[in-house]
Design an enzyme around this catalytic site. Structure first.
Site, PDB file in Angstrom:
ATOM      1  N   GLY A  57       0.633  -1.250  -0.080  1.00 37.53           N
ATOM      2  CA  GLY A  57       0.011  -0.115  -0.094  1.00 37.53           C
ATOM      3  C   GLY A  57       0.843   1.103  -0.033  1.00 37.53           C
ATOM      4  N   SER A  85      -3.522  -0.226  14.263  1.00 35.94           N
ATOM      5  CA  SER A  85      -4.452   0.986  14.621  1.00 35.94           C
ATOM      6  C   SER A  85      -4.879   1.013  15.907  1.00 35.94           C
ATOM      7  CB  SER A  85      -5.994   0.822  13.715  1.00 35.94           C
ATOM      8  OG  SER A  85      -6.900   1.742  13.939  1.00 35.94           O
ATOM      9  N   TYR A 138     -12.615  -4.619  11.347  1.00 31.13           N
ATOM     10  CA  TYR A 138     -11.078  -3.891  11.339  1.00 31.13           C
ATOM     11  C   TYR A 138     -10.485  -4.099  12.720  1.00 31.13           C
ATOM     12  CZ  TYR A 138      -8.033   0.168  10.317  1.00 31.13           C
ATOM     13  OH  TYR A 138      -7.228   1.028  10.235  1.00 31.13           O
ATOM     14  N   SER A 139     -11.170  -4.009  13.871  1.00 24.86           N
ATOM     15  CA  SER A 139     -10.659  -4.018  15.236  1.00 24.86           C
ATOM     16  C   SER A 139     -10.106  -5.425  15.263  1.00 24.86           C
ATOM     17  CB  SER A 139     -11.692  -3.706  16.027  1.00 24.86           C
ATOM     18  OG  SER A 139     -12.087  -2.352  16.178  1.00 24.86           O
ATOM     19  N   ASN A 141       1.429  -2.584   5.484  1.00 22.60           N
ATOM     20  CA  ASN A 141       0.703  -1.273   5.395  1.00 22.60           C
ATOM     21  C   ASN A 141      -0.635  -1.096   4.819  1.00 22.60           C
ATOM     22  OD1 ASN A 141       0.206   1.887   5.799  1.00 22.60           O
ATOM     23  ND2 ASN A 141       0.349   1.526   3.660  1.00 22.60           N
ATOM     24  N   ILE A 178      -5.617   9.827  11.015  1.00 26.17           N
ATOM     25  CA  ILE A 178      -4.568  10.284  10.402  1.00 26.17           C
ATOM     26  C   ILE A 178      -5.144  10.788   9.286  1.00 26.17           C
ATOM     27  CG2 ILE A 178      -2.387  10.053   9.164  1.00 26.17           C
ATOM     28  CD1 ILE A 178      -2.208   9.383  12.267  1.00 26.17           C
ATOM     29  N   LYS A 227      -6.829  -5.894  12.944  1.00 26.66           N
ATOM     30  CA  LYS A 227      -5.681  -5.496  13.643  1.00 26.66           C
ATOM     31  C   LYS A 227      -5.268  -5.948  14.889  1.00 26.66           C
ATOM     32  CE  LYS A 227      -5.270  -1.789  10.457  1.00 26.66           C
ATOM     33  NZ  LYS A 227      -4.088  -2.080   9.447  1.00 26.66           N
ATOM     34  N   ARG A 272      -0.480   5.197  -1.540  1.00 25.13           N
ATOM     35  CA  ARG A 272      -0.990   6.606  -1.017  1.00 25.13           C
ATOM     36  C   ARG A 272      -0.878   6.789   0.371  1.00 25.13           C
ATOM     37  NH1 ARG A 272      -6.544   5.826  -1.593  1.00 25.13           N
ATOM     38  NH2 ARG A 272      -6.402   3.851  -2.439  1.00 25.13           N
TER      39      ARG A 272
END
Ligand code: NAP
Length: 242
Positions: A8, A140, A153-154, A88, A186, A157, A11
């Protein structure tokens, strides 16, 4: 040459990491999924500053694609090694669990957690035989404290954090370190749809962080200066309680 691979890298945080690792002297392999023009932009910026960069597109969630791309790279670079890996690449697909489709659960686990496994597993053997390597995983705040709307997502990660701590102990004797950085909010494309004004009021520093602020810590963890740090998770979140 000893390369750094940034998944990644086209970007956001990955772009900043690619640029700063190049500044630190690494030739960079910029991975991305589909945004070739953005990846080329990063390559050109690195080359303009006298660095070396090449593109290596593949889907981190596709084990065969990972293997194929890295095998081709190895064939084209018989004398070179990849000694820094930054995992990433990633996306969000938020929803409350009650409304979450299985596909949105699986997609996020596949890209983040399985992607971490596929790329790391593919590169690990060479790092171990070289008796040197640096693996830095971008996790994260969400994986540390959980964020509502992000069970997928949690979980992904938090899974990477657990795997990193286990792997760090498996390979520490070979001078291969495994660490994580855990950004809060971010400013990147990924967070462009969030209500920045409302969210920044919850952050002690009262602002979103920059991709460069994450990249500086990644470059440190990827350097020889971080030789006695492994299995660690460093939060980069402007003071948000974790
Ligand atoms: P971003 O600006 O949206 O960039 C995402 C990058 O990942 C792009 O380079 C994209 O490639 C690549 N990518 C997406 N899916 C991929 C796949 N399946 N295979 C290969 N590459 C893929 O995101 P970001 O904010 O920089 O996020 C980078 C990492 O930081 C992610 O792991 C994210 O979870 C984590 N993070 C971000 C924040 C934040 O607030 N932004 C906070 C905590 C953690 P293309 O350009 O080809 O699409």
């Amino acid at each position: 040459m000893k390369y750094a691979l940034v998944t990644g890298g086209s970007r956001g945080i990955g772009r900043a990491i690619s640029l700063k690792l190049a500044e630190a002297g690494y030739p960079i392999i910029i991975n991305y999924l589909s945004n070739e023009s953005k990846a080329l932009e990063v390559k050109e910026l690195i080359e303009k500053d006298g660095g070396t960069a090449e593109l290596l597109p593949f889907d981190v969630a596709d084990e065969a694609a990972v293997d194929n791309a890295i095998s081709q790279w190895e064939q084209a670079h018989p004398e070179d090694t990849i000694e820094v890996l930054v995992n990433n690449a990633g996306i969000r697909s938020d929803n409350l669990m009650i409304f979450m489709e299985t596909a949105d659960w699986s997609k996020i686990i596949n890209i983040h957690l399985n992607g971490f496994f596929y790329v790391t597993h593919r590169l690990l053997k060479k790092m171990l035989t070289s008796k040197y390597g640096r693996i830095v995983n971008v996790v994260s705040l969400s994986g540390l404290k959980g964020l509502p709307g992000q069970t997928n997502y949690s979980a992904a990660k938090a899974g990477i954090i657990g795997a990193s701590k286990a792997l760090a102990q498996e390979i520490a004797r070979k001078n291969v370190t495994v660490n994580c950085v855990a950004p809060g909010f971010i400013a990147t494309d990924m967070t462009a749809d969030l209500d920045e004004k409302a969210l920044k009021a919850t952050i002690p520093m009262n602002r979103f962080g920059t991709a460069e602020e994450v990249a500086d810590t990644v470059v440190f963890l990827a350097s020889r200066k971080a030789s006695y740090i492994t299995g660690e998770v460093i939060s980069i979140n402007g003071g948000l309680y974790t």
